[in-house]
Design a protein around this motif. Structure first.
Motif, mmCIF file in Angstrom:
data_model
loop_
_atom_site.group_PDB
_atom_site.id
_atom_site.type_symbol
_atom_site.label_atom_id
_atom_site.label_comp_id
_atom_site.label_asym_id
_atom_site.label_seq_id
_atom_site.Cartn_x
_atom_site.Cartn_y
_atom_site.Cartn_z
ATOM 1 N N TRP A 1 36.013 34.235 85.156
ATOM 2 C CA TRP A 1 37.100 33.780 84.581
ATOM 3 C C TRP A 1 36.748 34.172 82.962
ATOM 4 C CZ3 TRP A 1 40.967 32.530 87.535
ATOM 5 C CH2 TRP A 1 40.623 32.087 88.787
ATOM 6 N N VAL A 2 37.773 34.399 82.142
ATOM 7 C CA VAL A 2 37.888 34.610 80.866
ATOM 8 C C VAL A 2 38.828 33.686 80.081
ATOM 9 C CG1 VAL A 2 39.372 36.542 80.828
ATOM 10 C CG2 VAL A 2 37.600 36.185 79.045
ATOM 11 N N GLY A 3 38.478 32.960 79.071
ATOM 12 C CA GLY A 3 39.642 32.394 78.335
ATOM 13 C C GLY A 3 39.503 32.588 76.908
ATOM 14 N N SER A 4 40.638 32.095 76.030
ATOM 15 C CA SER A 4 40.431 31.864 74.722
ATOM 16 C C SER A 4 41.484 30.883 74.460
ATOM 17 C CB SER A 4 41.000 33.232 74.322
ATOM 18 O OG SER A 4 42.175 33.651 74.629
ATOM 19 N N ALA A 5 41.434 30.702 73.010
ATOM 20 C CA ALA A 5 42.407 29.787 72.331
ATOM 21 C C ALA A 5 42.586 30.414 70.894
ATOM 22 C CB ALA A 5 41.743 28.352 72.126
ATOM 23 N N PRO A 6 43.567 30.014 70.369
ATOM 24 C CA PRO A 6 44.120 30.568 68.750
ATOM 25 C C PRO A 6 42.812 30.048 67.882
ATOM 26 C CG PRO A 6 45.943 29.577 69.789
ATOM 27 C CD PRO A 6 44.847 29.562 70.721
ATOM 28 N N PRO A 7 42.299 30.903 66.898
ATOM 29 C CA PRO A 7 41.446 30.291 66.023
ATOM 30 C C PRO A 7 42.174 29.056 65.206
ATOM 31 C CG PRO A 7 41.704 32.826 65.801
ATOM 32 C CD PRO A 7 42.989 32.405 66.932
ATOM 33 N N ARG A 8 41.165 28.484 64.758
ATOM 34 C CA ARG A 8 41.279 27.169 64.038
ATOM 35 C C ARG A 8 40.562 27.460 62.792
ATOM 36 N NH1 ARG A 8 39.730 22.660 67.973
ATOM 37 N NH2 ARG A 8 38.252 22.565 66.349
ATOM 38 N N ASP A 9 41.311 26.881 61.728
ATOM 39 C CA ASP A 9 40.450 26.867 60.434
ATOM 40 C C ASP A 9 39.183 26.278 60.429
ATOM 41 O OD1 ASP A 9 42.859 27.960 59.206
ATOM 42 O OD2 ASP A 9 43.891 26.163 58.518
ATOM 43 N N GLY B 1 29.171 32.051 79.251
ATOM 44 C CA GLY B 1 28.881 32.111 77.807
ATOM 45 C C GLY B 1 30.108 32.563 77.025
ATOM 46 N N TYR B 2 30.128 33.501 76.306
ATOM 47 C CA TYR B 2 30.962 33.869 75.275
ATOM 48 C C TYR B 2 30.824 35.310 74.708
ATOM 49 C CZ TYR B 2 27.831 32.968 71.519
ATOM 50 O OH TYR B 2 26.569 32.852 70.631
ATOM 51 N N PHE B 3 31.951 35.932 74.235
ATOM 52 C CA PHE B 3 32.149 37.164 73.876
ATOM 53 C C PHE B 3 32.224 37.123 72.498
ATOM 54 C CE2 PHE B 3 34.776 40.836 72.476
ATOM 55 C CZ PHE B 3 34.118 41.917 72.656
ATOM 56 N N LYS B 4 31.268 37.838 71.471
ATOM 57 C CA LYS B 4 31.691 37.855 70.181
ATOM 58 C C LYS B 4 30.592 38.841 69.507
ATOM 59 C CE LYS B 4 30.823 35.207 65.917
ATOM 60 N NZ LYS B 4 30.447 33.768 65.403
ATOM 61 N N ASP B 5 31.330 39.801 68.596
ATOM 62 C CA ASP B 5 30.532 40.757 67.844
ATOM 63 C C ASP B 5 30.193 41.942 68.723
ATOM 64 O OD1 ASP B 5 30.873 39.366 65.396
ATOM 65 O OD2 ASP B 5 28.820 38.467 65.897
ATOM 66 N N ASN B 6 31.029 42.135 69.843
ATOM 67 C CA ASN B 6 31.004 43.106 70.811
ATOM 68 C C ASN B 6 29.646 42.888 71.714
ATOM 69 O OD1 ASN B 6 33.071 44.711 70.103
ATOM 70 N ND2 ASN B 6 31.967 45.551 68.259
ATOM 71 N N LYS B 7 29.392 41.569 71.999
ATOM 72 C CA LYS B 7 28.251 41.305 72.900
ATOM 73 C C LYS B 7 28.748 40.032 73.683
ATOM 74 C CE LYS B 7 25.316 40.521 69.673
ATOM 75 N NZ LYS B 7 24.138 40.126 68.942
ATOM 76 N N ILE B 8 28.166 39.963 74.780
ATOM 77 C CA ILE B 8 28.485 38.723 75.820
ATOM 78 C C ILE B 8 27.100 38.117 75.537
ATOM 79 C CG2 ILE B 8 28.850 37.884 78.006
ATOM 80 C CD1 ILE B 8 30.339 40.275 78.580
ATOM 81 N N THR B 9 27.101 36.734 75.316
ATOM 82 C CA THR B 9 25.793 35.991 75.280
ATOM 83 C C THR B 9 26.072 34.743 76.337
ATOM 84 O OG1 THR B 9 25.483 36.261 72.947
ATOM 85 C CG2 THR B 9 24.157 34.591 73.963
ATOM 86 N N ASN C 1 35.308 30.878 66.433
ATOM 87 C CA ASN C 1 36.323 31.427 67.598
ATOM 88 C C ASN C 1 35.687 32.672 68.363
ATOM 89 O OD1 ASN C 1 38.817 32.952 68.705
ATOM 90 N ND2 ASN C 1 39.251 31.065 68.661
ATOM 91 N N VAL C 2 35.461 32.211 69.714
ATOM 92 C CA VAL C 2 35.054 33.054 70.511
ATOM 93 C C VAL C 2 35.776 33.310 71.856
ATOM 94 C CG1 VAL C 2 32.502 32.700 69.822
ATOM 95 C CG2 VAL C 2 33.520 31.597 71.830
ATOM 96 N N ILE C 3 35.714 34.271 72.638
ATOM 97 C CA ILE C 3 36.353 34.502 74.065
ATOM 98 C C ILE C 3 35.150 33.917 75.044
ATOM 99 C CG2 ILE C 3 37.278 36.041 75.483
ATOM 100 C CD1 ILE C 3 38.016 38.064 73.390
ATOM 101 N N THR C 4 35.702 32.780 75.751
ATOM 102 C CA THR C 4 34.876 32.338 76.764
ATOM 103 C C THR C 4 34.608 33.117 77.865
ATOM 104 O OG1 THR C 4 36.488 30.818 77.561
ATOM 105 C CG2 THR C 4 34.794 29.917 75.748
ATOM 106 N N ILE C 5 33.726 33.122 78.679
ATOM 107 C CA ILE C 5 33.507 34.076 79.972
ATOM 108 C C ILE C 5 32.578 33.341 80.816
ATOM 109 C CG2 ILE C 5 31.805 35.401 78.786
ATOM 110 C CD1 ILE C 5 32.863 37.854 80.705
ATOM 111 N N SER C 6 32.886 33.425 82.213
ATOM 112 C CA SER C 6 31.989 32.973 83.222
ATOM 113 C C SER C 6 32.262 33.916 84.248
ATOM 114 C CB SER C 6 32.706 31.537 83.628
ATOM 115 O OG SER C 6 31.614 31.195 84.641
ATOM 116 N N PHE C 7 30.991 34.121 85.094
ATOM 117 C CA PHE C 7 31.160 35.103 86.187
ATOM 118 C C PHE C 7 30.052 34.598 87.275
ATOM 119 C CE2 PHE C 7 29.170 37.535 82.871
ATOM 120 C CZ PHE C 7 27.939 38.175 83.548
#
Length: 152
Positions: free
Chosen positions: A83-91, A116-124, A95-101
């Motif tokens: 699954w992948v999930g996201s939410a609108p950025p908050r002030d 983990g999460y996707f950020k800066d072109n990496k999945i951690t 903010n990251v894209i969440t991922i689980s597999f």
């Protein structure tokens, strides 16, 4: 007349927000689909290949393949679901894209799950590997953290 104008304005705002949401989904799909290489945290070794083949834009369901680099399962393809999930950025919030597999390595009977999460072109991601056979009772579950980079 004012009620009609207000209703029309609301419809335009909702339609505009829906189209932005769909564009975000398309962007997420473009950024995450493709071949990724696993990098073990703290080691210079490259690990398995993760190939994300599709992301359902309405549910966030991921499908793909997992290809271990070596051992009895080396070079074989195993199904990946997640699954992948996201939410609108908050002030003032990161903010990251969440991922689980998860992958079931039927060669060994083990199951490994990554969250983990996707950020800066990496999945951690943190992982749990569950083995059906182990020398010790306490050794059926291993855990760690890896980074995945997207292949060009």
């Amino acid at each position: 007349m004012k009620k009609r104008l207000l209703l029309l304005t609301c419809c335009v705002v909702v339609a505009g927000s829906l189209s932005r949401s769909h564009a975000q989904d398309a962007s997420t799909q473009a950024r995450l689909t493709g071949k990724w290489t696993q990098h073990y945290t703290g080691l210079s070794l490259e690990g398995a290949s993760l190939i994300i083949t599709s992301i359902d834009s309405s549910s966030g369901r991921i499908t793909g393949k997992w290809i271990p680099p070596s051992g009895p399962a080396g070079g074989k393809e195993f199904e990946v679901v997640g699954w992948v999930g996201s939410a609108p950025p908050r002030d003032k919030a990161d903010n990251v894209i969440t991922i689980s597999f998860t992958v079931s390595l039927t060669t060994y009977g083990s199951i490994t799950s990554y969250t983990g999460y996707f950020k800066d072109n990496k999945i951690t991601a943190s992982w749990f590997n569950i083995k059906p056979n182990s020398t010790y009772e306490w050794d059926h579950i291993s855990t760690g953290q890896d980074i995945f980079t997207k292949d060009p």
